[in-house]
Design an enzyme around this catalytic site. Structure first.
Site, PDB file in Angstrom:
ATOM      1  N   ALA A 143      82.540 -14.625  24.021  1.00  0.00           N
ATOM      2  CA  ALA A 143      81.905 -15.468  24.627  1.00  0.00           C
ATOM      3  C   ALA A 143      79.994 -16.202  24.181  1.00  0.00           C
ATOM      4  O   ALA A 143      79.417 -14.766  23.340  1.00  0.00           O
ATOM      5  CB  ALA A 143      81.152 -15.620  25.327  1.00  0.00           C
ATOM      6  N   ASP A 144      80.105 -17.098  23.105  1.00  0.00           N
ATOM      7  CA  ASP A 144      78.577 -17.619  22.602  1.00  0.00           C
ATOM      8  C   ASP A 144      77.451 -18.238  23.901  1.00  0.00           C
ATOM      9  O   ASP A 144      76.718 -17.750  23.987  1.00  0.00           O
ATOM     10  CB  ASP A 144      77.996 -18.315  22.499  1.00  0.00           C
ATOM     11  CG  ASP A 144      78.406 -18.192  21.155  1.00  0.00           C
ATOM     12  OD1 ASP A 144      77.880 -18.334  20.073  1.00  0.00           O
ATOM     13  OD2 ASP A 144      80.333 -18.048  20.085  1.00  0.00           O
ATOM     14  N   ARG A 145      78.347 -18.932  25.676  1.00  0.00           N
ATOM     15  CA  ARG A 145      77.374 -18.545  26.570  1.00  0.00           C
ATOM     16  C   ARG A 145      78.414 -18.473  27.401  1.00  0.00           C
ATOM     17  O   ARG A 145      79.834 -19.228  27.815  1.00  0.00           O
ATOM     18  CB  ARG A 145      76.683 -19.990  26.563  1.00  0.00           C
ATOM     19  CG  ARG A 145      75.976 -19.741  27.842  1.00  0.00           C
ATOM     20  CD  ARG A 145      74.910 -21.171  27.759  1.00  0.00           C
ATOM     21  NE  ARG A 145      74.378 -20.860  26.409  1.00  0.00           N
ATOM     22  CZ  ARG A 145      72.710 -22.041  26.654  1.00  0.00           C
ATOM     23  NH1 ARG A 145      72.479 -21.711  27.852  1.00  0.00           N
ATOM     24  NH2 ARG A 145      72.041 -21.742  25.597  1.00  0.00           N
TER      25      ARG A 145
END
Length: 351
Positions: free
Chosen positions: A243-245
């Site tokens: 996940a990046d965010r």
């Protein structure tokens, strides 16, 4: 030998140029914040945890040998450089959160009348240098927690799938989603892992495949368009992505192609997990509709290296990420436990 994407020692920083992998393993020096920004923006380093670490370490290199007349001058430079660094890739939240924490630290140090400018600089540098080992420790914990969740009630080897690159090349070491897979393998309970090529930048084909071969894991590369066919024809026990965010409700921004994998996994009743450190969770964002999605240059679609593969004149749309709705996610694996998406807002304090 463990893969090492980030080499740092006493104010000197080098990174493995991931644009050249797998054909060439070359380390490039990062001489300051401008080099750090360029390396992140050009994706010579990528992966949300690694972006934060390299960005902050480039700040260390920038200030390491400089002299400052006052604490205020040091604070102003750090604030300015951090503001610049967070523009390098806006979707990944880890760098922004690290920058916010450093700004808070330096404001506290500025207010401390017993702290001189050299002590202030040393405290900032020490705080950033600790990020490397903390990330490795957190990734190990993510791996253990994820393996425990995947293997609960199962006593046979697992067939797993992952997307993009979430291993040693995307972190300080070991990895998040790939760290979970490594932990399963360390228990001798990995049957096979399938990795997607991850078009258009081919992080799966270039980087994840590189790590899997390096670790001698039983693995197969597939194209992004083969996911549904694979889930329909073979028993896959779970999909694990990074996940990046992550928004407060559990909506998750990750590499483009993640959303369609989650939809297909839901149809085939395959558990779909997100593996990420707490620093990827942004409870200040209510849901995924508020996550800014970076758009990349057309050339990433139209060319492979210097070879044009698309018809000249065609228009392109190239978002680097997509958002997977929380209802498609089985669990979010962190360094402190595995949570259902709707549990996050209670577990994570607002940043």
């Amino acid at each position: 030998m463990t893969l090492e994407a980030i080499k740092y020692k006493t104010g000197r920083l080098e990174i493995l140029d991931q644009l050249l992998l797998p054909a060439e393993s070359t380390y490039i020096p990062i001489a300051g914040v401008k080099d750090g920004w360029n390396a992140i923006h050009k994706m010579q380093v990528r992966g949300a945890p690694a972006i934060a670490i390299v960005g902050c370490l480039s700040l260390v290199v920038e200030i390491y040998d400089k002299q400052y007349d006052s604490k205020a001058a040091l604070k102003n430079e750090i604030d300015e450089q951090l503001q610049y660094l967070v523009t390098s890739r806006p979707t990944a939240v880890n760098l922004k959160l690290a920058a916010d924490e450093l700004k808070s630290l330096i404001a506290t140090l500025l207010a401390n009348e017993d702290m001189n400018v050299e002590g202030m600089k040393k405290s900032v540098i020490d705080s950033i240098e600790k990020m490397l080992q903390k990330d490795i420790n957190d990734n190990r914990a993510i791996g253990e927690n994820g393996a425990n969740a995947l293997l609960k009630g199962i006593d046979r080897p697992l067939k797993l799938m992952t997307h993009c690159n979430t291993g040693s090349l995307a972190t300080a070491g070991y990895g998040t989603a790939l760290g979970v897979i490594r932990s399963v393998n360390e228990r001798n309970l990995l049957d096979h892992v399938f990795c997607t090529e991850t078009r258009p930048y081919n992080q799966g084909a270039r980087l994840t495949a590189y790590e899997l071969v390096h670790d001698k894991l039983p693995a197969t590369l597939i194209t992004d368009s083969m996911v549904a066919a694979l889930l329909n024809s073979r028993k896959i026990d779970a999909i694990i992505v990074g996940a990046d965010r992550v928004a407060a409700n559990g909506d998750t921004a990750n590499k483009i192609g993640t959303y369609q994998m989650a939809v297909v996994a839901k149809h085939h009743q395959v558990p779909f997990y997100v593996a990420a450190p707490f620093t990827s969770i942004d409870v200040a964002i209510a849901d995924g509709s508020h996550i800014k999605i970076e758009e990349r240059p057309e050339r990433e679609l139209t060319h492979i290296g210097e070879l044009r593969i698309a018809a000249p004149g065609i228009g392109c749309w190239n978002p680097a990420f997509d958002v997977t709705p929380a209802e498609l996610i089985t669990g979010i694996i962190t360094e402190v436990g595995v949570f259902k998406p709707n549990e996050l807002a209670e577990k994570v304090r607002p940043k």
